[in-house]
Each structure stands twice: as C-alpha cells, then as structure tokens.
Design an enzyme around this catalytic site. Structure first.
Site, PDB file in Angstrom:
ATOM      1  N   ASP A 151      71.504  78.779  28.119  1.00  0.00           N
ATOM      2  CA  ASP A 151      72.488  78.145  27.234  1.00  0.00           C
ATOM      3  C   ASP A 151      71.980  78.450  25.824  1.00  0.00           C
ATOM      4  O   ASP A 151      71.204  79.401  25.634  1.00  0.00           O
ATOM      5  CB  ASP A 151      72.599  76.637  27.508  1.00  0.00           C
ATOM      6  CG  ASP A 151      73.788  75.973  26.798  1.00  0.00           C
ATOM      7  OD1 ASP A 151      74.915  76.107  27.285  1.00  0.00           O
ATOM      8  OD2 ASP A 151      73.595  75.341  25.743  1.00  0.00           O
ATOM      9  N   GLN A 183      79.957  69.882  33.047  1.00  0.00           N
ATOM     10  CA  GLN A 183      79.626  70.919  34.032  1.00  0.00           C
ATOM     11  C   GLN A 183      80.162  70.575  35.424  1.00  0.00           C
ATOM     12  O   GLN A 183      80.525  71.466  36.198  1.00  0.00           O
ATOM     13  CB  GLN A 183      78.105  71.081  34.072  1.00  0.00           C
ATOM     14  CG  GLN A 183      77.630  72.375  34.675  1.00  0.00           C
ATOM     15  CD  GLN A 183      77.650  73.553  33.707  1.00  0.00           C
ATOM     16  OE1 GLN A 183      77.249  73.411  32.562  1.00  0.00           O
ATOM     17  NE2 GLN A 183      78.119  74.696  34.154  1.00  0.00           N
ATOM     18  N   LYS A 234      72.456  69.826  33.927  1.00  0.00           N
ATOM     19  CA  LYS A 234      72.140  70.499  32.661  1.00  0.00           C
ATOM     20  C   LYS A 234      70.744  70.070  32.245  1.00  0.00           C
ATOM     21  O   LYS A 234      70.257  69.021  32.656  1.00  0.00           O
ATOM     22  CB  LYS A 234      73.150  70.083  31.585  1.00  0.00           C
ATOM     23  CG  LYS A 234      73.228  71.016  30.405  1.00  0.00           C
ATOM     24  CD  LYS A 234      74.114  72.222  30.663  1.00  0.00           C
ATOM     25  CE  LYS A 234      74.071  73.205  29.512  1.00  0.00           C
ATOM     26  NZ  LYS A 234      75.070  74.265  29.643  1.00  0.00           N
ATOM     27  N   ASN A 244      75.059  84.784  22.629  1.00  0.00           N
ATOM     28  CA  ASN A 244      75.520  85.424  23.862  1.00  0.00           C
ATOM     29  C   ASN A 244      77.035  85.334  24.025  1.00  0.00           C
ATOM     30  O   ASN A 244      77.714  86.344  24.253  1.00  0.00           O
ATOM     31  CB  ASN A 244      74.794  84.783  25.067  1.00  0.00           C
ATOM     32  CG  ASN A 244      75.388  85.225  26.383  1.00  0.00           C
ATOM     33  OD1 ASN A 244      76.301  84.583  26.906  1.00  0.00           O
ATOM     34  ND2 ASN A 244      74.924  86.335  26.914  1.00  0.00           N
ATOM     35  N   SER A 268      77.209  83.168  37.613  1.00  0.00           N
ATOM     36  CA  SER A 268      75.910  82.645  38.066  1.00  0.00           C
ATOM     37  C   SER A 268      75.967  82.336  39.563  1.00  0.00           C
ATOM     38  O   SER A 268      75.020  82.615  40.304  1.00  0.00           O
ATOM     39  CB  SER A 268      75.548  81.365  37.309  1.00  0.00           C
ATOM     40  OG  SER A 268      74.867  81.667  36.108  1.00  0.00           O
ATOM     41  N   THR A 326      80.571  84.794  30.263  1.00  0.00           N
ATOM     42  CA  THR A 326      81.213  83.657  29.584  1.00  0.00           C
ATOM     43  C   THR A 326      82.211  84.152  28.534  1.00  0.00           C
ATOM     44  O   THR A 326      83.365  83.699  28.489  1.00  0.00           O
ATOM     45  CB  THR A 326      80.155  82.746  28.932  1.00  0.00           C
ATOM     46  OG1 THR A 326      79.182  82.408  29.923  1.00  0.00           O
ATOM     47  CG2 THR A 326      80.776  81.481  28.377  1.00  0.00           C
ATOM     48  N   LYS A 361      83.816  71.689  35.364  1.00  0.00           N
ATOM     49  CA  LYS A 361      83.870  73.147  35.185  1.00  0.00           C
ATOM     50  C   LYS A 361      83.504  73.847  36.488  1.00  0.00           C
ATOM     51  O   LYS A 361      84.198  74.755  36.945  1.00  0.00           O
ATOM     52  CB  LYS A 361      82.872  73.536  34.090  1.00  0.00           C
ATOM     53  CG  LYS A 361      82.810  75.014  33.792  1.00  0.00           C
ATOM     54  CD  LYS A 361      81.682  75.373  32.843  1.00  0.00           C
ATOM     55  CE  LYS A 361      81.651  74.475  31.629  1.00  0.00           C
ATOM     56  NZ  LYS A 361      80.800  75.004  30.563  1.00  0.00           N
TER      57      LYS A 361
HETATM   58  P1  NDP Z   1      73.163  81.301  21.780  1.00  0.00           P
HETATM   59  O1  NDP Z   1      71.909  80.572  21.534  1.00  0.00           O
HETATM   60  O2  NDP Z   1      73.108  82.679  22.316  1.00  0.00           O
HETATM   61  O3  NDP Z   1      74.020  81.339  20.432  1.00  0.00           O
HETATM   62  C1  NDP Z   1      74.400  80.157  19.798  1.00  0.00           C
HETATM   63  C2  NDP Z   1      75.152  80.526  18.532  1.00  0.00           C
HETATM   64  O4  NDP Z   1      75.742  79.351  17.998  1.00  0.00           O
HETATM   65  C3  NDP Z   1      74.249  81.068  17.438  1.00  0.00           C
HETATM   66  O5  NDP Z   1      74.997  81.942  16.642  1.00  0.00           O
HETATM   67  C4  NDP Z   1      73.871  79.834  16.666  1.00  0.00           C
HETATM   68  O6  NDP Z   1      73.503  80.040  15.308  1.00  0.00           O
HETATM   69  C5  NDP Z   1      75.147  79.040  16.726  1.00  0.00           C
HETATM   70  N1  NDP Z   1      74.828  77.607  16.676  1.00  0.00           N
HETATM   71  C6  NDP Z   1      74.130  76.883  17.569  1.00  0.00           C
HETATM   72  N2  NDP Z   1      74.002  75.609  17.178  1.00  0.00           N
HETATM   73  C7  NDP Z   1      74.619  75.555  16.000  1.00  0.00           C
HETATM   74  C8  NDP Z   1      74.845  74.514  15.084  1.00  0.00           C
HETATM   75  N3  NDP Z   1      74.372  73.272  15.310  1.00  0.00           N
HETATM   76  N4  NDP Z   1      75.559  74.797  13.973  1.00  0.00           N
HETATM   77  C9  NDP Z   1      76.038  76.044  13.746  1.00  0.00           C
HETATM   78  N5  NDP Z   1      75.848  77.074  14.571  1.00  0.00           N
HETATM   79  C10 NDP Z   1      75.156  76.824  15.675  1.00  0.00           C
HETATM   80  O7  NDP Z   1      74.030  80.354  22.741  1.00  0.00           O
HETATM   81  P2  NDP Z   1      75.255  80.745  23.675  1.00  0.00           P
HETATM   82  O8  NDP Z   1      76.057  81.804  23.049  1.00  0.00           O
HETATM   83  O9  NDP Z   1      74.733  80.944  25.042  1.00  0.00           O
HETATM   84  O10 NDP Z   1      76.076  79.374  23.703  1.00  0.00           O
HETATM   85  C11 NDP Z   1      77.104  79.083  22.753  1.00  0.00           C
HETATM   86  C12 NDP Z   1      77.983  77.968  23.288  1.00  0.00           C
HETATM   87  O11 NDP Z   1      78.577  78.380  24.526  1.00  0.00           O
HETATM   88  C13 NDP Z   1      77.269  76.647  23.598  1.00  0.00           C
HETATM   89  O12 NDP Z   1      78.160  75.580  23.350  1.00  0.00           O
HETATM   90  C14 NDP Z   1      77.017  76.752  25.098  1.00  0.00           C
HETATM   91  O13 NDP Z   1      76.858  75.464  25.691  1.00  0.00           O
HETATM   92  C15 NDP Z   1      78.310  77.415  25.542  1.00  0.00           C
HETATM   93  N6  NDP Z   1      78.257  78.089  26.829  1.00  0.00           N
HETATM   94  C16 NDP Z   1      77.350  79.071  27.082  1.00  0.00           C
HETATM   95  C17 NDP Z   1      77.337  79.703  28.297  1.00  0.00           C
HETATM   96  C18 NDP Z   1      76.446  80.873  28.573  1.00  0.00           C
HETATM   97  O14 NDP Z   1      76.633  81.499  29.617  1.00  0.00           O
HETATM   98  N7  NDP Z   1      75.512  81.218  27.699  1.00  0.00           N
HETATM   99  C19 NDP Z   1      78.227  79.267  29.399  1.00  0.00           C
HETATM  100  C20 NDP Z   1      79.214  78.292  28.993  1.00  0.00           C
HETATM  101  C21 NDP Z   1      79.186  77.712  27.774  1.00  0.00           C
HETATM  102  P3  NDP Z   1      72.006  79.712  14.835  1.00  0.00           P
HETATM  103  O15 NDP Z   1      71.193  80.825  15.403  1.00  0.00           O
HETATM  104  O16 NDP Z   1      72.068  79.691  13.350  1.00  0.00           O
HETATM  105  O17 NDP Z   1      71.671  78.371  15.409  1.00  0.00           O
END
Ligand code: NDP
Length: 453
Positions: free
Chosen positions: A173, A118, A133, A248, A385, A217, A121
């Site tokens: 996140d 972070q 974080k 998300n 943000s 994002t 970034k």
């Molecule tokens: P969400 O919780 O909205 O979604 C996460 C998604 O990833 C779900 O579909 C989930 O499936 C899957 N997932 C999570 N962990 C695992 C795992 N161990 N194995 C397989 N699938 C997994 O999170 P976000 O969309 O917000 O975040 C996704 C990624 O983006 C993360 O790496 C986060 O750090 C990064 N990110 C997010 C930002 C944001 O603004 N939200 C900003 C920058 C980066 P399931 O429900 O089955 O766990």
C-alpha cells in the site's frame, strides 16, 4: 423502489453513535463506517434476515487487532521505535487480505478504516478473500535501503506469528512496494524456514509474484472509469484526465489512460502537482519516482516546456473530463469537487481509498457526475493479488495476457454488479450504494451461514 422502515434507520443511527463511542479518536474509521451503514437501510429492510440483531454489530468489530513495537537502528546506529499494526477484520469469505501501509500518518483508526473498506472491496471481486489491513507509522522517505531493510525485518519479526497463506495475506500500500515486500518475505522465510509463497502478494515476478500485479490497481480503475462512461454512451478516448499522486496506483493509471487514448495531464505528491499539456510521459515519471525515488518537481524540470510544477497546489483546479484521485484519503473535498463540476467533469473514479470526502461525493452525485467509489473502482489490485495466491498455490505462473484478461473480466463484473444492485434498490447510477450493498450481501450471507462467531 424499496422503502425503509424508520426503525431500521434509527437502529443504524444508534449503532453509528455506539461505534463513535467505542472507537474514540478514530475519525477515518467513523467516516468509513458511516459511509457504508448509511446506505444499508434499504437492504436491511428488504431482507429481514440481515437485520438480525448482531450481524451488523459483528461486521463493524474487527475479529482481531494486533498492535506491536517495531524497534530498528538507523545507519548511524541510533535506535528508533515505531508502532506496527495488523487489523484482521473479517474472514467469512477467506483469509484476511489487505495491504501494509508505511506512512507517518498511520494509526489504529486509519488501519481500521482501510480494513473495513477492504471487507466489501474483497467481496466485490467475487474471490475467496476476507478483509484486513496493516502498517506502521514508519516513514520510508529519505531512508536508505539498509534502513528500510532493517525496519522491514523488525516489523516481520513480530508480524510473522499472525500471518500465513491460509490465515492472513498482506500486500503493499502507501510506502510499501516491491522493495519492502522483498525484505518482508525474506525475513518471513528466514524465521519460519518455509517457502510459503502465498503468505504475501506483490512479490517480484521471478520469485512468486504475478505479472500485472504492479499495474493492476491503476489499470483496473481506468477500466472501471471506462465502464461508467460507456454506461452513458461515452468512452475514454480523447478525454482530458487529472490524476493525483505519483506512486504505484497513479503511475499505472496514467499508463493505461495513455494506452486507451485519453490525455492524463497531471500527477502530484505531497509537495504539489505537475501539469503537462502534452500529457504525462509515463516513462519519465517511472524513472523519477520508481528508479530514483525522486519528487514530481524533478519530472517537471526534465520534461521541458510542456510541463510546470505548481508548489502546494491541488490537481482538481485543472480543467478535465475525468478525475482519478490516486494518492490518499480525504484529498478531494467539497471545494475541489465544486471546481471539478464547474470545469465540466463527467466522471470521478477513486484509485485511492476514500480520497473524496463525504461532502465531495454528495456534491458530485448531485451534479450528475458518475462517481466510482474506491471499494469498487480500485479493487483490481487485490483481485490480482488473489490471482497471485492462486498461482502460488498451483506453483505456476500465468502469462501477462491471461492475468490482464482476468483483471478486465473482474472489473467488468464489479461494474455490472454495482450498477445492477443500485438499480435493484431504487438508486440507478449510484455506484456507492451499489458497491456497499453488493459487498455487504455477499459477506452477510457467509456470516449468517457460519453462525455467531
Ligand atoms: P504509493 O506510496 O506508491 O504512492 C502514494 C502517492 O500518494 C505518492 O505520490 C504520495 O506522495 C502521495 N501521498 C501519500 N500520502 C499523501 C498525503 N498525505 N498527502 C499528499 N499526497 C500523499 O502508494 P500507492 O500508489 O500504492 O497507494 C495510493 C492510494 O491507493 C492509497 O490510498 C492506497 O490505499 C490505494 N490503493 C493502493 C493499492 C495498491 O495496489 N497499491 C490497492 C488499492 C488501493 P508523497 O511521496 O509526497 O507522500
């Protein structure tokens, strides 16, 4: 081409060994630190002031780490005890800024890797935000709204004393979306008796949130991928794309891809993936995931003949021109990268944080695939943000079009900065090196100016 003095490389290798010793059992943090430090040798050699003893050593040590107990009661009255974390990594450029993750895999090492990433970034956005974080090993899946609310209230009852609009500003996140930010903000307001909108971002649009923050994002990553393709004389239109995740980031990645004329054919969760020949219907996906909080197999059931669910599979086996990993760390390994290359992938851009393993990154780059590292490609979320903080400070709210224009300008600038920096240090087209060095230069300059603290 800048040559690197062997002593710089040796010093960095020694520091990496020391990081592993001082931070035992934190493999994700070691991986993130190694990935950055291994690219810094040329800049340390070219700019002797950065090689000053203590600068990189300070950068890899968080300014503050808070670990706390989070007790809460479920709907049946049973008490659960989770662990909460906030790692305040670096505030040279502004208040600590970075999301909260609620997932059973969370531990101190995971939060440190995310906090470390972070820093760079946030520096790349060009805005005044430091790196941090936090999160918890709490699993919101299958929990009622009331349980999630009680957990969030307990979490904030400790966290509130460490954060503030000028100190540390968390956001969402994995596992932390609009619902959780609402409960967290409510408890902060109650405890402090302050309307301090700028203490959290990702708030609802009606009470201090920024328009386009939920989309930022995913939209930003698509813009970054488009910029990488443009650099090679191509564009996104008509390209088949694979996206992992269905949260998300994945949802708004798919939405933007569709808007730009690409064909996103997959989404996934931890149970498997969906491939939809007609392209993912983002409205149906939102209904299943955001409204009903369901799983992707339900999407496939409702979508009809064009879609099928592949239990336990990985989206990387589906042939595609562009891949956008948007789920979690280390979800794309060397074998997956080899499959993508075999199928002719042109660009891979990380929506998630560190989704590609180091071997996978190496393999993709060796094969000439344009590779956008998360700290550049997914910086749109934290950038908006910071725009939310600016709106809160001015007690105003910008129209969606203004936020989207600013997001597009920031993503273009990040792409240009990474590209130019990589070229300046003799690695044209290497966005990993470009992002690490450009982020490092900005933070290092601020740290040097502010003295040994
Ligand atoms: P969400 O919780 O909205 O979604 C996460 C998604 O990833 C779900 O579909 C989930 O499936 C899957 N997932 C999570 N962990 C695992 C795992 N161990 N194995 C397989 N699938 C997994 O999170 P976000 O969309 O917000 O975040 C996704 C990624 O983006 C993360 O790496 C986060 O750090 C990064 N990110 C997010 C930002 C944001 O603004 N939200 C900003 C920058 C980066 P399931 O429900 O089955 O766990």
């Amino acid at each position: 081409m800048t040559t690197t003095r062997p002593d710089t490389k040796t010093a960095l290798a020694r520091l990496l060994t020391e990081i592993e010793h001082r931070n035992p059992a934190q493999p994700e943090f070691h991986q993130a630190a190694r990935e950055v430090l291994e690219t810094l040798a040329p800049v340390l050699a070219a700019r002797p002031e950065y090689a000053e003893p203590g600068l990189v050593e300070r950068l890899v040590e968080p300014e503050r780490q808070v670990v706390f107990r989070v007790p809460w009661q479920d709907d049946r009255g049973r008490v659960h005890v989770n662990r909460g974390f906030r790692v305040e990594f670096n505030s040279a450029l502004g208040p600590y800024k970075g999301g909260l993750r609620f997932h059973p895999s969370v531990n101190l090492g995971v939060i440190k890797f995310l906090g470390f990433e972070q820093i760079f970034k946030n520096a790349l956005t060009g805005l005044g935000i430091g790196g941090g974080k936090g999160g918890s090993d709490f699993d919101p899946r299958g929990r009622s709204d009331a349980e999630v609310m009680r957990f969030c209230q307990s979490f904030m009852t400790e966290l509130y004393r460490h954060i503030g609009e000028h100190t540390d500003v968390p956001a969402g996140d994995i596992g932390v979306g609009g619902r959780e930010i609402g409960y967290l903000f409510g408890q902060y307001r109650r405890i402090t008796n302050r309307w301090e909108a700028g203490v959290l971002t990702g708030k609802g649009a009606g009470w201090g949130g920024s328009l386009i923050r939920p989309e930022a994002t995913g939209y930003g990553n698509v813009l970054f991928a488009a910029a990488m393709l443009r650099e090679r004389g191509e564009d996104l239109e008509g390209q088949t794309t694979v996206v992992s995740g269905s949260g998300n980031v994945a949802i708004y990645t798919i939405e933007k891809l569709t808007a730009l004329g690409a064909n996103p054919v997959t989404c996934s969760d931890s149970s498997g993936y969906v491939v939809d020949e007609k392209g993912i219907d983002v409205d149906l996906l939102k209904q299943v995931k955001e409204v009903e909080r369901g799983r992707v197999d339900t999407y496939a059931e409702r979508r009809g003949a064009s879609a099928r669910f592949v239990p336990g599979g990985r989206v990387w086996e589906v042939p595609a021109d562009v891949a956008l990993p948007s789920a979690t760390q280390n979800e794309l390994d060397a074998q997956d990268a080899a499959a993508l290359v075999r199928n002719g992938v042109k660009a891979v851009s990380e929506g998630a944080n560190m989704p590609a393993t180091p071997d996978a990154v190496h393999l993709l780059q060796q094969a000439g695939v344009a590779f956008g590292p998360g700290k550049a490609a997914n910086a749109g979320g934290v950038a908006v943000s910071a725009l939310e903080m600016a709106q809160n400070h001015a007690r105003t709210s910008w129209p969606a079009a203004r936020v989207e224009d600013e997001l597009a300008a920031i993503m273009t600038s990040i792409h240009t900065t990474c590209h130019e920096t990589a070229t300046r240090y003799g690695n044209p087209g290497d966005y990993v090196t470009g992002a690490n060095i450009a982020g490092f230069e900005r933070v290092a300059d601020a740290m040097l100016a502010q003295g040994v603290i």
